[in-house]
Design a protein around this motif. Structure first.
Motif, short mmCIF file in Angstrom:
data_model
loop_
_atom_site.label_atom_id
_atom_site.label_comp_id
_atom_site.label_asym_id
_atom_site.label_seq_id
_atom_site.Cartn_x
_atom_site.Cartn_y
_atom_site.Cartn_z
N TYR A 1 0.71 -1.25 -0.09
CA TYR A 1 -0.12 -0.09 -0.11
C TYR A 1 0.88 1.13 0.01
N PRO A 2 1.58 1.59 -1.00
CA PRO A 2 2.62 2.54 -1.10
C PRO A 2 1.96 4.07 -0.94
N SER A 3 0.68 4.26 -0.94
CA SER A 3 0.24 5.64 -0.91
C SER A 3 0.23 5.62 0.60
N PRO B 1 -3.95 8.39 11.87
CA PRO B 1 -5.22 8.81 11.11
C PRO B 1 -5.09 9.92 9.91
N THR B 2 -3.99 10.69 10.21
CA THR B 2 -3.54 11.94 9.29
C THR B 2 -3.18 11.28 7.84
N ALA B 3 -2.07 10.12 8.35
CA ALA B 3 -1.45 9.68 7.10
C ALA B 3 -2.76 8.70 6.39
N LEU C 1 -5.29 7.97 1.14
CA LEU C 1 -6.60 7.92 0.58
C LEU C 1 -6.55 8.97 -0.61
N LEU C 2 -6.41 10.31 0.04
CA LEU C 2 -6.60 11.13 -1.08
C LEU C 2 -5.41 10.94 -2.17
N ILE C 3 -4.34 10.38 -1.94
CA ILE C 3 -3.32 9.93 -2.96
C ILE C 3 -3.82 8.95 -3.89
N LEU D 1 3.55 20.85 1.42
CA LEU D 1 4.26 19.46 0.79
C LEU D 1 3.18 18.82 -0.07
N THR D 2 2.17 18.81 0.30
CA THR D 2 1.03 18.09 -0.51
C THR D 2 0.17 18.63 -1.62
N ASN D 3 0.02 20.06 -1.46
CA ASN D 3 -0.88 20.93 -2.14
C ASN D 3 -2.20 20.49 -1.79
#
Length: 461
Positions: free
Chosen positions: A40-42, A144-146, A151-153, A251-253
């Motif tokens: 699960y790389p994301s 939980p933040t990760a 999931l957004l990635i 970092l993530t936009n």
């Protein structure tokens, strides 16, 4: 070998392994499933982004030395770029509310950073997994933040796959726009429509899911980073959370913001339940469409057979020439599995106790699986089924001409009772609706031809 220690004792670990003692314990303790974190790389990327943002915030506050912060940040970028994921070796399903996953990240990042600083893995007196990498964090806000970020990635892959599927249905709607057929309600003949209208309906209902999934995913923009253990923010500086979230956004936009109540967010899994329901809803719609296609293609000689599905593989080991609707069948099976994942997610969300939900690993595991399954399914459905569907126009016309579907169109002209009588007589005698209307003198032939024009039967008059 190197010797590492934790509160439970010591353990010998191969010197070239990037994870440490707590990850090793988790590998031993949770031989639960074949789904390992490195699949699960994301999620790994999500963890790395969080650790990088926290390191930057701690450095800005002056509580993490610049050389450590830089090494941690560079190590996180390695993980974000897809390197060293093999070091994430624990089961996705685990006890401890995700602590093992968080420590896996802490240990790998610490050892990568040590190598960048010219030290060996395990020399934690130079840079420590908890004291430095996990500084100002708890598993209960970092994990939980990760998950949300992971999931957004991952989500754009599903949206892209679903967008292509919708486009294919729209293309078929145009291609079949002039093919008239009989609509069916409760599996009985209903009213006239076009095959294009039917496929346009498939496109529209799936297009709604694109908007809904994207809308629900915005719930993940609110995070509890900075809440640490239970939402009180213990062991953090007063403006740490603001700095960490700002750094993560840069970092993530992605426009992250702190959730309105950190205490509630520490145990509340409602956002995951809502998002899972959207994935389940998509699965259910895909399965409904797949089942419709199976019905419409039923035959080829003894069924409805209004459309032809592309033949993908022989369908029987005993019946020569049989070809089964294997792609729609697999679509429905995926929908059932996603619904099962959703049920497990709901149960896990309910199982949270007091200030934490220890079942969060199962929630993460099932959400990532649902995303992957639906992404692959939309791709397969589009490539191996929808794009290759052809219409059996002659069969559609045969069924249309011999049906009672046009009786409804006669209601405004001859009344419901007379139309019902015509329908019953047609069933009893086998004669056409047109023949019976003319025979009973209810309408002139010119008027009847005008009323029963196929184009007028499929749109408002």
């Amino acid at each position: 070998m190197r010797i590492e220690n934790d509160s439970l004792g010591t353990m010998a670990i191969e010197d070239n392994i990037l994870y440490g003692i707590q990850t090793s314990r988790a590998i031993d303790n949770f031989p639960i499933c074949n789904s390992i974190l490195n699949q699960y790389p994301s999620l790994i990327q999500g963890l790395a982004y969080v650790k990088a943002a926290c390191a930057q915030a701690n450095n800005q506050l002056g509580i993490l030395e610049s050389h450590k912060a830089d090494a941690i940040y560079a190590s996180c970028i390695d993980l974000i770029n897809g390197n060293h994921h093999c070091a994430f070796a624990i089961s996705m399903i685990q006890g401890g509310a995700g602590t093992s996953t968080n420590m896996n990240a802490n240990e790998v990042i610490a050892n990568l950073a040590l190598l960048k600083l010219g030290h060996r893995p395990g020399q934690y007196h130079y840079l420590h997994p908890i004291n430095d990498v996990n500084l100002s964090q708890s598993t209960n806000d970092a994990y939980p933040t990760a998950i949300r970020l992971g999931l957004l990635i991952e989500q754009p892959k599903l949206l892209a796959s679903l967008t292509k599927l919708v486009a294919s249905f729209k293309e078929k709607a145009k291609e079949f726009s002039d093919i008239h057929k009989v609509a069916r309600t409760q599996l009985q003949d209903a009213v006239p429509m076009t095959l294009g209208q039917e496929f346009g309906g498939f496109a529209a209902t799936l297009e709604d899911e694109l908007k809904l999934i994207e809308q629900f995913s915005k719930l993940f923009h609110k995070i509890n980073l900075g809440g640490t253990a239970v939402g009180t923010g213990i062991n953090t500086e007063s403006n740490y959370a603001e700095l960490a979230i700002e750094s993560l956004s840069q970092l993530t936009n992605i426009p992250f913001e702190q959730t309105h109540n950190l205490i509630a967010a520490s145990s509340d899994m409602g956002d995951f339940v809502t998002y899972s329901s959207a994935l389940k809803r998509l699965g259910i719609k895909l399965s409904k469409i797949a089942n419709d296609l199976r019905l419409l293609s039923m035959g080829p000689r003894a069924g409805i057979s209004e459309i032809n599905l592309p033949a993908k593989q022989p369908g029987s080991s005993i019946m020569p020439g049989k070809v089964n609707p294997v792609i729609p069948e697999v679509v429905s099976q995926v929908a059932y599995q996603v619904a099962g994942f959703d049920s497990a997610i709901c149960m896990a969300a309910e199982a949270g106790q007091l200030q934490l939900n220890a079942m969060e690993p199962l929630i993460a595991f099932n959400l990532f699986q649902s995303l992957a399954l639906l992404t692959n399914t939309c791709e397969v459905f589009n490539k191996h089924c929808i794009s290759g569907i052809t219409a059996n126009q002659a069969r559609c016309k045969e069924l249309f001409d011999n049906s009672l579907a046009m009786v409804t169109a006669l209601n405004p002209f001859i009344g419901y009772e007379a139309a019902s009588r015509i329908a019953k007589d047609a069933i009893a005698t086998g004669l056409s609706v047109k023949h019976l209307v003319l025979k009973q003198g209810l309408l002139s032939e010119q008027t009847l031809d005008d009323v029963l024009t196929p184009e007028k039967l499929t749109q408002p008059a």
